[in-house]
Scaffold this active site. Structure first.
Site, PDB file in Angstrom:
ATOM      1  N   SER A 138       0.862  -1.182   0.000  1.00  0.00           N
ATOM      2  CA  SER A 138       0.000   0.000   0.000  1.00  0.00           C
ATOM      3  C   SER A 138       0.897   1.231   0.000  1.00  0.00           C
ATOM      4  O   SER A 138       2.056   1.153   0.439  1.00  0.00           O
ATOM      5  CB  SER A 138      -0.869   0.014   1.266  1.00  0.00           C
ATOM      6  OG  SER A 138      -1.566   1.240   1.382  1.00  0.00           O
ATOM      7  N   TYR A 151      -2.387  -0.782  10.379  1.00  0.00           N
ATOM      8  CA  TYR A 151      -2.250  -0.849   8.904  1.00  0.00           C
ATOM      9  C   TYR A 151      -0.923  -0.220   8.486  1.00  0.00           C
ATOM     10  O   TYR A 151      -0.179  -0.784   7.686  1.00  0.00           O
ATOM     11  CB  TYR A 151      -3.435  -0.120   8.257  1.00  0.00           C
ATOM     12  CG  TYR A 151      -3.598  -0.385   6.773  1.00  0.00           C
ATOM     13  CD1 TYR A 151      -4.114  -1.599   6.320  1.00  0.00           C
ATOM     14  CD2 TYR A 151      -3.266   0.576   5.819  1.00  0.00           C
ATOM     15  CE1 TYR A 151      -4.291  -1.847   4.960  1.00  0.00           C
ATOM     16  CE2 TYR A 151      -3.441   0.342   4.469  1.00  0.00           C
ATOM     17  CZ  TYR A 151      -3.955  -0.868   4.036  1.00  0.00           C
ATOM     18  OH  TYR A 151      -4.130  -1.115   2.689  1.00  0.00           O
ATOM     19  N   LYS A 155       1.972  -2.521   6.876  1.00  0.00           N
ATOM     20  CA  LYS A 155       2.245  -2.304   5.445  1.00  0.00           C
ATOM     21  C   LYS A 155       3.698  -1.863   5.244  1.00  0.00           C
ATOM     22  O   LYS A 155       4.322  -2.211   4.249  1.00  0.00           O
ATOM     23  CB  LYS A 155       1.244  -1.312   4.846  1.00  0.00           C
ATOM     24  CG  LYS A 155      -0.181  -1.879   4.732  1.00  0.00           C
ATOM     25  CD  LYS A 155      -0.267  -3.036   3.729  1.00  0.00           C
ATOM     26  CE  LYS A 155      -1.699  -3.519   3.520  1.00  0.00           C
ATOM     27  NZ  LYS A 155      -1.801  -4.596   2.512  1.00  0.00           N
TER      28      LYS A 155
HETATM   29  N1  LIG Z   1      -8.675  -0.151  -1.326  1.00  0.00           N
HETATM   30  C1  LIG Z   1      -7.627   0.619  -1.152  1.00  0.00           C
HETATM   31  O1  LIG Z   1      -7.747   1.856  -1.141  1.00  0.00           O
HETATM   32  C2  LIG Z   1      -6.251   0.007  -1.000  1.00  0.00           C
HETATM   33  C3  LIG Z   1      -5.146   0.863  -1.095  1.00  0.00           C
HETATM   34  C4  LIG Z   1      -3.872   0.325  -0.941  1.00  0.00           C
HETATM   35  C5  LIG Z   1      -3.707  -1.022  -0.731  1.00  0.00           C
HETATM   36  N2  LIG Z   1      -4.799  -1.838  -0.642  1.00  0.00           N
HETATM   37  C6  LIG Z   1      -4.551  -3.262  -0.409  1.00  0.00           C
HETATM   38  O2  LIG Z   1      -5.054  -4.002  -1.506  1.00  0.00           O
HETATM   39  C7  LIG Z   1      -5.350  -5.341  -1.083  1.00  0.00           C
HETATM   40  C8  LIG Z   1      -6.731  -5.713  -1.554  1.00  0.00           C
HETATM   41  O3  LIG Z   1      -7.642  -4.863  -0.874  1.00  0.00           O
HETATM   42  P1  LIG Z   1      -9.062  -4.381  -1.435  1.00  0.00           P
HETATM   43  O4  LIG Z   1      -9.035  -2.920  -1.449  1.00  0.00           O
HETATM   44  O5  LIG Z   1      -9.454  -5.132  -2.639  1.00  0.00           O
HETATM   45  O6  LIG Z   1      -9.854  -4.771  -0.104  1.00  0.00           O
HETATM   46  P2  LIG Z   1     -11.096  -5.651   0.212  1.00  0.00           P
HETATM   47  O7  LIG Z   1     -11.326  -5.563   1.671  1.00  0.00           O
HETATM   48  O8  LIG Z   1     -12.191  -5.284  -0.720  1.00  0.00           O
HETATM   49  O9  LIG Z   1     -10.563  -7.124  -0.157  1.00  0.00           O
HETATM   50  C9  LIG Z   1      -9.673  -7.822   0.664  1.00  0.00           C
HETATM   51  C10 LIG Z   1      -9.961  -9.295   0.503  1.00  0.00           C
HETATM   52  O10 LIG Z   1      -9.059 -10.019   1.346  1.00  0.00           O
HETATM   53  C11 LIG Z   1      -9.770 -11.093   1.917  1.00  0.00           C
HETATM   54  N3  LIG Z   1      -9.141 -11.546   3.166  1.00  0.00           N
HETATM   55  C12 LIG Z   1      -9.052 -10.882   4.343  1.00  0.00           C
HETATM   56  N4  LIG Z   1      -8.465 -11.669   5.267  1.00  0.00           N
HETATM   57  C13 LIG Z   1      -8.171 -12.851   4.652  1.00  0.00           C
HETATM   58  C14 LIG Z   1      -7.575 -14.058   5.083  1.00  0.00           C
HETATM   59  N5  LIG Z   1      -7.187 -14.217   6.366  1.00  0.00           N
HETATM   60  N6  LIG Z   1      -7.419 -15.050   4.181  1.00  0.00           N
HETATM   61  C15 LIG Z   1      -7.835 -14.898   2.902  1.00  0.00           C
HETATM   62  N7  LIG Z   1      -8.420 -13.778   2.423  1.00  0.00           N
HETATM   63  C16 LIG Z   1      -8.596 -12.775   3.306  1.00  0.00           C
HETATM   64  C17 LIG Z   1     -11.174 -10.535   2.186  1.00  0.00           C
HETATM   65  O11 LIG Z   1     -12.128 -11.572   2.331  1.00  0.00           O
HETATM   66  C18 LIG Z   1     -11.389  -9.667   0.950  1.00  0.00           C
HETATM   67  O12 LIG Z   1     -12.028 -10.402  -0.071  1.00  0.00           O
HETATM   68  C19 LIG Z   1      -5.175  -5.347   0.434  1.00  0.00           C
HETATM   69  O13 LIG Z   1      -3.906  -5.891   0.740  1.00  0.00           O
HETATM   70  C20 LIG Z   1      -5.221  -3.868   0.793  1.00  0.00           C
HETATM   71  O14 LIG Z   1      -4.542  -3.597   1.989  1.00  0.00           O
HETATM   72  C21 LIG Z   1      -6.074  -1.356  -0.773  1.00  0.00           C
END
Ligand SMILES: NC(=O)c1ccc[n+]([C@@H]2O[C@H](COP(=O)([O-])OP(=O)(O)OC[C@H]3O[C@@H](n4cnc5c(N)ncnc54)[C@H](O)[C@@H]3O)[C@@H](O)[C@H]2O)c1
Length: 263
Positions: A138, A151, A155
């Site tokens: 992230s 977080y 991260k």
């Molecule tokens: N959305 C944002 O703004 C953003 C920004 C930077 C980084 N990210 C990162 O991107 C990645 C994807 O996030 P997203 O935005 O699609 O979020 P999201 O919450 O929509 O999806 C995350 C997914 O991870 C799954 N998950 C959580 N714990 C788990 C576990 N123990 N085992 C298996 N699966 C598990 C959840 O069920 C969910 O489907 C994450 O690592 C998040 O930190 C997101």
């Protein structure tokens, strides 16, 4: 790396970024895309959406045996794994007051799971002299996620681990990329915005909130160039540079934005 005829595994496909990656990898001609999530129904729905190259699996990334089983099963089914995307992640929306259980969960999902998957997948990749790890970190891992201490800390650790893997295994044919988006329009950010969480508002005020498909575009470009840092928001590089050159000035700027949003 391009995705044509590749075998890819993606964790965390129930959310926006993982699902977008799965669709895009299939469109790029991947031979197989294994989509895994804690929510097995969401993984199955995603696989059905992606089409016949996709295979769904239920998986808790915090349980090392399950990660090993996923890797073994994929290798048995498709022969090998070209690309492992450790994408599952969790936010806590809490500061120092976050319960120890939330710190622990953030550590296990955002960092330790990347250790487990690298441990499981590297022996096969090293034996073939090639393989790619994509770790979704992230911008919070390069900067700071206002309002979410676990977080931010985990991260940063995830970026550190990815860098360590890149330095350690690059000369043995292993590529590593750290995907570091800022705001992306997924359930993770939407929840924060819906509740008016300060951290989500800071993200929204800091730049574009991208559609997950734009993140997938950046991933395809980053993998093609085999670039370590994949930054769907290019301005994150400027923020990281400013933070490195003048940490106090950079923190002052962020505090000013927080004060403005709180007013
Ligand atoms: N959305 C944002 O703004 C953003 C920004 C930077 C980084 N990210 C990162 O991107 C990645 C994807 O996030 P997203 O935005 O699609 O979020 P999201 O919450 O929509 O999806 C995350 C997914 O991870 C799954 N998950 C959580 N714990 C788990 C576990 N123990 N085992 C298996 N699966 C598990 C959840 O069920 C969910 O489907 C994450 O690592 C998040 O930190 C997101």
């Amino acid at each position: 790396m391009n995705l044509t005829d590749r075998v890819a595994v993606i964790t965390g496909v129930g959310g926006g970024i993982g699902a977008a990656l799965a669709h895009r990898f299939a469109a790029e001609g991947a031979a197989a895309v294994v989509v895994a999530d804690l929510d097995a129904d969401a993984a199955r729905a995603d696989a059905a959406d992606v089409g016949p190259v996709a295979h769904a699996a239920g998986l808790d990334v915090t349980v090392e045996e399950q990660v090993r089983a996923l890797v073994t099963d994929t290798e048995r089914r498709y022969g090998h794994i070209d690309l492992f995307c450790a994408n599952a992640g969790v936010a806590t929306a809490a500061g120092l007051d976050a319960a120890d259980a939330d710190w622990d969960r953030a550590w296990r999902v955002n960092v330790l799971a990347h250790v487990h998957s690298a441990r499981a997948v590297l022996p096969g990749m090293l034996a073939r002299g090639q393989g790619y790890l994509l770790h979704t970190c992230s911008a919070a891992g390069l900067l700071t996620a206002v309002g979410d201490a676990p977080y931010t800390a985990t991260k940063h650790a995830a970026v550190g681990l990815a860098e360590w893997l890149a330095v350690t295994y690059r000369d043995q044919g292993i590529r590593v990329s750290a995907l570091c988006p800022q705001g992306v329009d997924t359930p993770m950010l939407a929840e924060g915005l819906a509740t008016g969480h300060l951290g989500a508002r800071v993200i929204a005020a800091s730049g574009a909130v991208l559609h997950p498909d734009r993140v997938a575009d950046a991933v395809i470009a980053g993998l093609a160039e085999e670039r370590f840092l994949i930054l769907p928001h290019p301005e994150v590089a400027q923020h990281a540079l400013r933070r490195a050159e003048d940490p106090d000035g950079w923190q002052a700027g962020l505090r000013k934005l927080v004060r403005r949003l709180r007013a």
